[in-house]
Design a protein around this motif. Structure first.
Motif, mmCIF file in Angstrom:
data_model
loop_
_atom_site.group_PDB
_atom_site.id
_atom_site.type_symbol
_atom_site.label_atom_id
_atom_site.label_comp_id
_atom_site.label_asym_id
_atom_site.label_seq_id
_atom_site.Cartn_x
_atom_site.Cartn_y
_atom_site.Cartn_z
ATOM 1 N N ILE A 3 -11.980 17.491 -20.261
ATOM 2 C CA ILE A 3 -11.033 17.227 -19.162
ATOM 3 C C ILE A 3 -10.477 15.799 -19.233
ATOM 4 C CG2 ILE A 3 -12.901 16.680 -17.506
ATOM 5 C CD1 ILE A 3 -9.774 18.448 -16.465
ATOM 6 N N GLY A 4 -11.354 14.842 -19.571
ATOM 7 C CA GLY A 4 -10.917 13.439 -19.645
ATOM 8 C C GLY A 4 -9.794 13.273 -20.655
ATOM 9 N N MET A 5 -9.975 13.957 -21.786
ATOM 10 C CA MET A 5 -8.965 13.872 -22.849
ATOM 11 C C MET A 5 -7.650 14.484 -22.377
ATOM 12 S SD MET A 5 -8.034 13.036 -25.713
ATOM 13 C CE MET A 5 -9.237 12.682 -26.953
ATOM 14 N N LYS A 6 -7.790 15.631 -21.676
ATOM 15 C CA LYS A 6 -6.580 16.298 -21.183
ATOM 16 C C LYS A 6 -5.822 15.389 -20.219
ATOM 17 C CE LYS A 6 -8.237 21.072 -21.210
ATOM 18 N NZ LYS A 6 -8.540 22.148 -20.269
ATOM 19 N N ILE A 7 -6.605 14.714 -19.364
ATOM 20 C CA ILE A 7 -5.951 13.831 -18.393
ATOM 21 C C ILE A 7 -5.276 12.679 -19.119
ATOM 22 C CG2 ILE A 7 -6.380 12.220 -16.489
ATOM 23 C CD1 ILE A 7 -8.567 14.196 -15.581
ATOM 24 N N ALA A 8 -5.970 12.160 -20.138
ATOM 25 C CA ALA A 8 -5.374 11.052 -20.895
ATOM 26 C C ALA A 8 -4.047 11.496 -21.496
ATOM 27 C CB ALA A 8 -6.334 10.594 -21.986
ATOM 28 N N ILE A 9 -4.027 12.744 -21.993
ATOM 29 C CA ILE A 9 -2.784 13.239 -22.587
ATOM 30 C C ILE A 9 -1.695 13.375 -21.523
ATOM 31 C CG2 ILE A 9 -1.716 15.243 -23.700
ATOM 32 C CD1 ILE A 9 -4.345 15.586 -25.246
ATOM 33 N N ALA A 10 -2.119 13.917 -20.370
ATOM 34 C CA ALA A 10 -1.138 14.078 -19.284
ATOM 35 C C ALA A 10 -0.572 12.727 -18.868
ATOM 36 C CB ALA A 10 -1.791 14.760 -18.089
ATOM 37 N N LEU A 11 -1.482 11.749 -18.764
ATOM 38 C CA LEU A 11 -1.014 10.409 -18.393
ATOM 39 C C LEU A 11 -0.109 9.857 -19.487
ATOM 40 C CD1 LEU A 11 -3.982 8.510 -16.747
ATOM 41 C CD2 LEU A 11 -1.732 8.946 -15.805
ATOM 42 N N GLY A 12 -0.525 10.157 -20.719
ATOM 43 C CA GLY A 12 0.285 9.705 -21.857
ATOM 44 C C GLY A 12 1.687 10.264 -21.754
ATOM 45 N N LEU A 13 1.772 11.550 -21.384
ATOM 46 C CA LEU A 13 3.099 12.160 -21.250
ATOM 47 C C LEU A 13 3.888 11.480 -20.137
ATOM 48 C CD1 LEU A 13 2.226 15.939 -21.677
ATOM 49 C CD2 LEU A 13 3.368 14.418 -23.295
ATOM 50 N N GLY A 14 3.156 11.185 -19.075
ATOM 51 C CA GLY A 14 3.803 10.477 -17.965
ATOM 52 C C GLY A 14 4.332 9.131 -18.452
ATOM 53 N N ILE A 15 3.513 8.468 -19.267
ATOM 54 C CA ILE A 15 3.917 7.158 -19.771
ATOM 55 C C ILE A 15 5.138 7.295 -20.670
ATOM 56 C CG2 ILE A 15 3.212 5.331 -21.377
ATOM 57 C CD1 ILE A 15 0.387 5.619 -20.131
ATOM 58 N N LYS A 16 5.131 8.391 -21.471
ATOM 59 C CA LYS A 16 6.260 8.587 -22.373
ATOM 60 C C LYS A 16 7.548 8.763 -21.565
ATOM 61 C CE LYS A 16 7.650 11.548 -26.187
ATOM 62 N NZ LYS A 16 7.988 12.919 -25.861
ATOM 63 N N ARG A 17 7.413 9.578 -20.502
ATOM 64 C CA ARG A 17 8.579 9.847 -19.674
ATOM 65 C C ARG A 17 9.083 8.576 -19.009
ATOM 66 N NH1 ARG A 17 6.090 13.435 -16.658
ATOM 67 N NH2 ARG A 17 6.016 12.119 -14.830
ATOM 68 N N ASN A 18 8.151 7.656 -18.793
ATOM 69 C CA ASN A 18 8.518 6.419 -18.103
ATOM 70 C C ASN A 18 8.350 5.232 -19.026
ATOM 71 O OD1 ASN A 18 8.832 7.477 -15.268
ATOM 72 N ND2 ASN A 18 6.900 8.325 -15.958
ATOM 73 N N ALA A 19 8.723 5.458 -20.288
ATOM 74 C CA ALA A 19 8.447 4.444 -21.301
ATOM 75 C C ALA A 19 8.971 3.085 -20.868
ATOM 76 C CB ALA A 19 9.064 4.870 -22.617
ATOM 77 N N HIS A 20 10.105 3.076 -20.168
ATOM 78 C CA HIS A 20 10.695 1.775 -19.815
ATOM 79 C C HIS A 20 9.739 0.955 -18.951
ATOM 80 C CE1 HIS A 20 11.773 4.800 -16.931
ATOM 81 N NE2 HIS A 20 12.406 3.969 -16.113
ATOM 82 N N ILE A 21 9.065 1.612 -18.000
ATOM 83 C CA ILE A 21 8.145 0.854 -17.141
ATOM 84 C C ILE A 21 6.925 0.430 -17.941
ATOM 85 C CG2 ILE A 21 6.629 0.952 -15.152
ATOM 86 C CD1 ILE A 21 8.598 2.050 -13.661
ATOM 87 N N PHE A 22 6.465 1.344 -18.792
ATOM 88 C CA PHE A 22 5.288 1.032 -19.597
ATOM 89 C C PHE A 22 5.594 -0.143 -20.526
ATOM 90 C CE2 PHE A 22 2.364 1.908 -23.182
ATOM 91 C CZ PHE A 22 1.194 1.733 -22.471
ATOM 92 N N VAL A 23 6.779 -0.116 -21.112
ATOM 93 C CA VAL A 23 7.180 -1.234 -21.976
ATOM 94 C C VAL A 23 7.193 -2.517 -21.152
ATOM 95 C CG1 VAL A 23 9.134 -2.215 -23.261
ATOM 96 C CG2 VAL A 23 8.468 0.160 -23.618
ATOM 97 N N GLY A 24 7.688 -2.422 -19.922
ATOM 98 C CA GLY A 24 7.701 -3.594 -19.032
ATOM 99 C C GLY A 24 6.297 -4.139 -18.823
ATOM 100 N N LEU A 25 5.359 -3.215 -18.619
ATOM 101 C CA LEU A 25 3.957 -3.617 -18.391
ATOM 102 C C LEU A 25 3.379 -4.327 -19.611
ATOM 103 C CD1 LEU A 25 1.884 -0.736 -16.770
ATOM 104 C CD2 LEU A 25 1.938 -3.126 -16.107
#
Ligand code: ASP
Length: 448
Positions: A3-25
């Protein structure tokens, strides 16, 4: 897959979708690290100082802009939340479930924090930094307090009742504001159709505030960039060395909340797909991390939840209350931090005192406004239960302060996630969730 891995992937997808904010961070952290080296080596102090001022300005401007909409948003959301829920039975159900789920999550948080900090005893490593006389004084004082009557909690509750609601609004005291708004909204719901003009007024305020929020979110990237850069520039990466154990414990606690407790809650109490849901609120989680403010993130948390299937009724009732009252990660942090301080000063705690600290942390955390640093301020209430004040524990506090901003960012992210998780569970229980929307990638178009 775990489950932890799945969540990491889901978060990763979220990060991908919001790459601009992640890049900002990430860019903010890198720039922060460079600035920190400059500060330490006194390289180009003028240029570094100027950059710090500009970054400080941008970060603060972003936070102030989003805070600007918090009070109208919270008030209007609660009013229309309660008025649109209409029949009292449903309102009662929402309210009871909210208290139940927030309660379970927070009790588990302080329990996890207490177990971790007692098992790993991070305070021992700090003992050598503290003068032994000071430690002896502190120990005597705690012992004295324990024999006295317990801290004056009743007074604390008294302050929640606003003598003058407008004064509370002017001062930004969130709990009195919420208490008044709740009472007022229930009364509005009771008076029947005559309430229409007032409800309409608040519906308009709400819509306009959401619009302002959309505009403010144009500044999310520079805002998050500047905030993370100044945090790292001030404290540097090296502070992670001596306090890594304490930080590790806090991070472990937050991770347990994120990947064990919330998924378990969702599984036991609802059929909300956890991965999809984490992905749905990823933007809010990242902005929470960047701003270290649940209240500032509230508009975005609401937008994520509403645009992805949770009904307006549930969002406007549960999320504003959650952003102010539900601070499970803050409670976890305060429990760990206070027990850490007692360890550092050599104070022996019995089970009773540990439970007392945990209970006070639950109260103190829910009185914390959803703003940066609130949790470290209200920690005074928890210490108060032991007869101590932060000023007496200067050295111990210095360790906490060194990475306060970073833990603040983490605990805010966890606080915001649990608000959304509880909203989703209640929405599921009450048939207030649109699963087609939640599972539809089309609804995942950028919120920011
Ligand atoms: N900054 C946190 C929040 O807004 C509160 C805290 O300081 O722990 O959720």
């Amino acid at each position: 897959m775990k489950i932890g891995m799945k969540i990491a992937i889901a978060l990763g997808l979220g990060i991908k979708r919001n790459a601009h904010i992640f890049v900002g961070l990430v860019a903010g952290m890198i720039v922060g690290a460079v600035l920190h080296t400059n500060i330490i080596n006194n390289h180009n102090p003028q240029i570094t100082g100027a950059i710090m001022s500009i970054l400080g300005f941008i970060g603060q401007a972003f936070i102030r802009l989003i805070q600007m909409v918090v009070i109208p948003l919270v008030i209007s959301a609660i009013v229309i939340g309660i008025a649109s829920v209409g029949d009292n039975k449903q309102l009662g159900k929402f309210g009871t479930k909210m208290v139940l789920y927030y309660g379970i999550i927070t009790i588990l948080a302080v329990t996890i924090g207490a177990i971790l900090v007692c098992a790993f005893v991070p305070g021992i490593g700090v003992q050598s930094f503290i003068n032994s006389q000071t430690s002896a004084d502190i120990q005597a004082q705690v012992a004295q307090e324990l024999t006295n009557t317990k801290a004056n909690l009743l007074n604390q509750f008294l302050m929640f009742i606003p003598k003058n609601p407008l004064e509370a609004i002017a001062k930004g005291d969130m709990i009195p504001i919420i208490l008044f708004t709740l009472i007022f909204s229930i009364a509005l719901a009771k008076v029947g159709d005559i309430n229409r003009p007032v409800v309409l007024f608040f519906e308009t305020v709400f819509a306009a505030t959401m619009k302002v929020t959309d505009w403010i979110m144009f500044f999310a990237v520079p805002g998050v960039f500047a905030l993370s850069a100044t945090a790292i520039a001030d404290f540097g990466m090296s502070i992670f060395g001596p306090i890594s154990k304490l930080l590790g414990i806090l991070i472990a606690g937050f991770i347990i909340q994120l990947i064990v407790i919330y998924p378990l809650m969702m599984k036991i109490f609802s059929k909300v797909p956890i991965l999809t849901f984490y992905s749905a609120v990823a933007e809010a989680m990242m902005v929470a991390f960047g701003t270290a403010s649940s209240s500032a993130t509230l508009p975005l948390t609401m937008a994520c939840c509403e645009r992805r299937g949770i009904s307006h009724k549930v969002c406007s009732f549960v999320l504003p209350l959650g952003a102010t009252l539900n601070m499970d990660a803050t409670a976890l942090f305060q429990t760990v931090a206070v027990i850490f301080l007692t360890q550092a000063y050599g104070v022996d705690l019995g089970l009773f005192q540990i439970v007392q600290i945990a209970v006070l942390a639950i109260i103190a955390s829910s009185t914390s406004a959803g703003i940066p640093g609130a949790g470290i301020i209200t920690i005074a209430l928890v210490l108060n239960g032991l007869g101590l004040t932060p000023e007496q524990l200067v050295i111990g506090f210095a360790f906490l302060m060194a990475f306060e901003r970073i833990t603040d960012m983490l605990r805010t992210m966890v606080n915001v996630t649990s608000d959304a998780v509880v909203a989703a569970i209640i929405a599921d229980n009450e048939n207030e969730i649109n699963y087609d929307l939640l599972n539809n990638p089309e609804s995942y178009k950028e919120v920011i």
